[in-house]
Design an enzyme around this catalytic site. Structure first.
Site, short mmCIF file in Angstrom:
data_model
loop_
_atom_site.label_atom_id
_atom_site.label_comp_id
_atom_site.label_asym_id
_atom_site.label_seq_id
_atom_site.Cartn_x
_atom_site.Cartn_y
_atom_site.Cartn_z
N HIS A 102 0.92 -4.29 3.98
CA HIS A 102 1.58 -3.06 3.51
C HIS A 102 1.01 -1.86 4.27
O HIS A 102 1.74 -1.00 4.75
CB HIS A 102 1.35 -2.90 2.00
CG HIS A 102 1.64 -1.52 1.47
ND1 HIS A 102 0.75 -0.47 1.63
CD2 HIS A 102 2.71 -1.01 0.83
CE1 HIS A 102 1.27 0.62 1.11
NE2 HIS A 102 2.46 0.32 0.61
N ASN A 103 -0.30 -1.83 4.41
CA ASN A 103 -0.93 -0.69 5.08
C ASN A 103 -0.64 -0.68 6.58
O ASN A 103 -0.44 0.38 7.16
CB ASN A 103 -2.44 -0.70 4.84
CG ASN A 103 -2.80 -0.16 3.46
OD1 ASN A 103 -2.00 -0.27 2.54
ND2 ASN A 103 -3.96 0.40 3.31
N LYS A 119 -1.56 -6.67 0.82
CA LYS A 119 -1.83 -5.23 0.75
C LYS A 119 -2.19 -4.70 2.14
O LYS A 119 -1.76 -3.61 2.54
CB LYS A 119 -2.96 -4.94 -0.25
CG LYS A 119 -3.40 -3.47 -0.26
CD LYS A 119 -2.26 -2.54 -0.62
CE LYS A 119 -2.50 -1.07 -0.75
NZ LYS A 119 -3.38 -0.31 0.03
C1 6PG Z 1 -1.84 2.95 -0.56
C2 6PG Z 1 -2.52 3.53 0.65
C3 6PG Z 1 -3.98 3.64 0.42
C4 6PG Z 1 -4.69 4.56 1.37
C5 6PG Z 1 -4.79 4.04 2.75
C6 6PG Z 1 -5.04 5.12 3.74
O1 6PG Z 1 -1.24 1.92 -0.41
O2 6PG Z 1 -1.93 3.57 -1.62
O3 6PG Z 1 -2.31 2.70 1.74
O4 6PG Z 1 -4.49 2.34 0.40
O5 6PG Z 1 -4.08 5.81 1.35
O6 6PG Z 1 -5.86 3.14 2.77
O7 6PG Z 1 -5.51 4.52 4.87
P1 6PG Z 1 -6.06 5.30 6.11
O8 6PG Z 1 -7.14 6.22 5.61
O9 6PG Z 1 -6.57 4.23 6.99
O10 6PG Z 1 -4.91 6.07 6.66
#
Ligand code: 6PG
Length: 512
Positions: free
Chosen positions: A209-210, A206
């Site tokens: 993914h981010n 995950k």
């Molecule tokens: C998801 C997103 C979610 C979130 C992020 C935003 O997969 O649904 O990635 O986890 O929107 O954590 O991250 P930032 O605030 O660091 O941009």
């Protein structure tokens, strides 16, 4: 049991938006779910406003009532703020549970925390799943991408629920199946979830993914900036361009929402919405973790790291405003703003095509880095990751969902041990075709003084990866000179190290 006669299939703690939507998604699939929130009124309001879900919501005012309302072995999803919030809930819950019960952490937890939690809970006879959940509020409600890691038998117990609630894709095309509504989930299709591996594997994937999400977002921002600063385009026009691009190889959720955002008008001023948004980005840390992990493992992920740094430098808003007054760019007249000068139609079309191709090539490199990191991580943490499957469960539900992921799925299914995505024939050919445009855009950006950090970092990554010889021969010689750090020789087998006694005029070489 909270005024109910039958036990619930699963429980959920934490009724912020993600928790609520996940609970509704689970209930929509016919599973009875017990819910708890620290503020009881919030739980009651939630349960009261959804009286007729197919599975049924059971409100619990205490953790004890929640635990007592569940089928055994109990399955409990924790949807609270990652970090100390998760630990606090786990500590409250653990004494109430019995051997073999399963806790599922659905937050954006750091994978190393998940490894530690799993170990601590295993010592108490409890099972633990750390599951990445991607897709934001909408995904949680109608089908997220789910990345579970932990003990395999715990996964088996959770699998029916996770498989049911995950986003679904068409098994042949890999395209997401859309159109779920409250009480009417998608039937059939391939679920966007699969067992990732032991302990922290799910949360690691995950995080990756981010990290990739950070790269994608920054690359799109660079394309937007180049369109406005080199082609003089207005936000709505750029939005239409993204909408067009969304019909081709760049078809993705992030390009789709970008097209919408850029065509949005600010309700307060009537200006393009994007023009009234302050250019100072926030971040919660997952991109930073990815980059730190890349540095820790010694695996290059420059595109993802540059995407994080781009957010960091954007946040230095006031400093940048001051610097603008002092530091010159290629345009010698600091008063003149080269931005948004219209260029001729023909020139603009050529530029747009080049930016499109640069974005595509940079994206391939960014994903190549993400998958290389996962490849290194499996060795580091003793996991066996199925990259085809990981790309497969990212095809629907998650923020980085894209047509492109079908090609990655196919590449790894065809060659599971692929060393780097750049070597997969489909992507090699794509870059072969598009790289002249990519190089042109990076050069143009540099010439015109438009920052394009991820486009440029991807290109340097590509050129470094395809270089049989890099200048680090000189670097090794420098290290040997000032620190006796030794070097390997091109005419000797790898692993034999030599040193030259530099201050000696004769400079004899000896093996270290
Ligand atoms: C998801 C997103 C979610 C979130 C992020 C935003 O997969 O649904 O990635 O986890 O929107 O954590 O991250 P930032 O605030 O660091 O941009």
């Amino acid at each position: 049991m909270a005024a109910n006669d039958q036990p619930s299939e699963i429980g959920l703690i934490g009724l912020a938006v993600m928790g609520q939507n996940l609970a509704l998604n689970i209930a929509d699939h016919g599973f009875r779910i017990s819910v708890y929130n620290r503020t009881t009124e919030k739980m009651e309001a939630f349960v009261d406003s959804h009286p007729d879900t197919p599975g049924g919501l059971v409100g619990c005012a205490t953790l004890e009532a929640l635990v007592a309302s569940l089928k055994r072995p109990r399955k409990l999803i924790v949807m609270v703020k990652a970090g100390s919030g998760t630990d606090a809930v786990i500590e409250q819950l653990a004494p109430l549970l019995d051997e073999g019960d399963i806790l599922i952490d659905g937050g954006n937890s750091k994978w190393t925390d998940t490894i530690a939690r799993e170990q601590r809970l295993a010592e108490r006879g409890l099972r633990f799943i750390g599951s990445g959940i991607s897709g934001g509020e909408e995904g949680a409600r109608f089908g997220p991408s789910l990345m579970p890691g932990g003990q395999e038998d715990a996964w088996k117990a959770l699998e029916p629920v996770w498989t049911a609630i995950a986003a679904k894709v068409d098994p042949d095309t890999g395209k997401p199946l859309l159109g779920a509504k409250p009480g009417k989930p998608i039937e059939g299709g391939e679920p966007c979830t699969a067992y990732i591996g032991p302990d922290g594997a799910g949360h690691y994937v995950k995080m990756m993914h981010n990290g990739i999400e950070y790269g994608d977002m920054q690359m799109i921002c660079e394309a937007y900036d180049l369109m406005q600063r080199l082609a003089g385009m207005r936000p709505a026009e750029i939005g239409q361009t993204f909408a067009r691009w969304n019909e081709g190889v760049l078809d993705s959720y992030l390009v789709e929402i970008t097209a919408d955002v850029l065509q949005q008008t600010d309700p307060v001023t009537g200006e393009p919405f994007v023009d009234v948004v302050l250019d100072a980005a926030g971040q919660k840390g997952t991109g930073k973790w990815t980059s730190i992990n890349a540095l820790d493992m010694g695996v290059p992920a420059p595109t993802i790291a540059e995407a994080v740094f781009a957010r960091c430098i954007s946040a230095f808003k006031e400093e940048r405003v001051e610097a603008t007054k002092i530091l010159a760019g290629p345009d010698s007249d600091p008063e003149s703003d080269p931005a948004r000068e219209q260029v001729a139609e023909e020139e603009r079309e050529a530029l747009l095509e080049a930016i499109h191709d640069a974005l595509y090539c940079a994206k391939i490199c960014s994903y190549a880095q993400g998958f290389q990191l996962m490849r290194a991580a499996q060795a580091e943490y003793g996991w066996t990751l199925d990259f085809g499957e990981i790309a497969g469960i990212w095809r629907g539900g998650c923020i980085i969902r894209a047509d492109f992921l079908q090609k990655i799925t196919e590449a790894y299914r065809y060659e599971p041990e692929l060393a780097n995505l750049l070597l997969a024939p489909h992507f090699k050919e794509a870059i072969d075709r598009a790289q002249p445009h990519w190089r042109k855009v990076v050069a143009l950006a540099a010439q015109q003084g438009v920052p394009a950090p991820t486009f440029a970092a991807s290109l340097a990554y590509y050129d470094s990866y395809r270089s049989a010889r890099l200048p680090q021969n000189l670097l090794q010689a420098q290290r040997d000179y000032f620190g006796a750090h030794t070097y390997e020789r091109v005419d000797q087998p790898r692993g034999r190290f030599f040193h030259i006694d530099w201050p000696d005029p004769e400079r004899p070489q000896r093996e270290a």
